[in-house]
Enzyme design. Sequence first.
Site, PDB file in Angstrom:
ATOM      1  N   VAL A 196       0.844  -1.192   0.000  1.00 19.03           N
ATOM      2  CA  VAL A 196       0.000   0.000   0.000  1.00 19.03           C
ATOM      3  C   VAL A 196       0.883   1.247   0.000  1.00 19.03           C
ATOM      4  O   VAL A 196       0.654   2.194  -0.750  1.00 19.03           O
ATOM      5  CB  VAL A 196      -0.944   0.008   1.233  1.00 19.03           C
ATOM      6  CG1 VAL A 196      -1.708   1.322   1.318  1.00 19.03           C
ATOM      7  CG2 VAL A 196      -1.908  -1.164   1.175  1.00 19.03           C
ATOM      8  N   HIS A 197       1.929   1.206   0.802  1.00 16.61           N
ATOM      9  CA  HIS A 197       2.881   2.322   0.866  1.00 16.61           C
ATOM     10  C   HIS A 197       3.575   2.512  -0.489  1.00 16.61           C
ATOM     11  O   HIS A 197       3.767   3.640  -0.947  1.00 16.61           O
ATOM     12  CB  HIS A 197       3.906   2.040   1.964  1.00 16.61           C
ATOM     13  CG  HIS A 197       4.916   3.124   2.146  1.00 16.61           C
ATOM     14  ND1 HIS A 197       4.584   4.416   2.459  1.00 16.61           N
ATOM     15  CD2 HIS A 197       6.261   3.102   2.045  1.00 16.61           C
ATOM     16  CE1 HIS A 197       5.679   5.139   2.548  1.00 16.61           C
ATOM     17  NE2 HIS A 197       6.716   4.372   2.289  1.00 16.61           N
TER      18      HIS A 197
END
Lengths: 109, 97
Positions: A80-81
């Site tokens: 996600v990062h």
Amino acid sequence: MDMVDIEKLAEVSMEIISYAGMAKSKYILAYESLKKGNQHDYEKQRKEAEENYIHAHRVHSKVLTTEMETRTPQVSLLMVHAEDQLMSVETIRFLTTELAEMMQKLKQA
Amino acid sequence: MKVLIVCNGGMSSSILMKKMRIAAEEAEMDVVIEARPNSGLDEEIGKWDVCLLGPQIIYALENVKKILGIPTASVDTRVYALADGKKALEQAIALIK
């Protein structure tokens, strides 16, 4: 359903973060070169930025394809990062391109 | 030796930090390694011997150097992508020498 290989996913995420991050830095450095009026450095850094950007996207596409093919969600907080980093580069790429064009126009006016 | 790793949010750099700690342990070296985001660097002044930057932040290299006043360099993109703790640690040592 196949289990997600979290180690492998972390490796892929780090690759995206690293190359997207480098692309972001190079877009910003390129823009700063242009502000100083250094056209040669601008073009060189911009080219390096594009190469890193493309690399990051290519790795990301592979993850997406894997998810589609195996029908196993390839998700972790680190991924996600990584996607967040990709989005941030896209914004910076667009804005620095626009600003560069504007600077050229102002110079000609 | 005290090594500071800096990136945007401190997330990916904490992965490299972990790998560097393992590499230091294997080499039986006495090293302190921490990862920090680039905001609030002022609080880190005087606490570190050497600083490594993630690829996301190398545009701010000169600025970080000015703030911290210690040897500072960016980690190679490939080393960062692989989170190669050993190579990053070697780079930190080379920077101090």
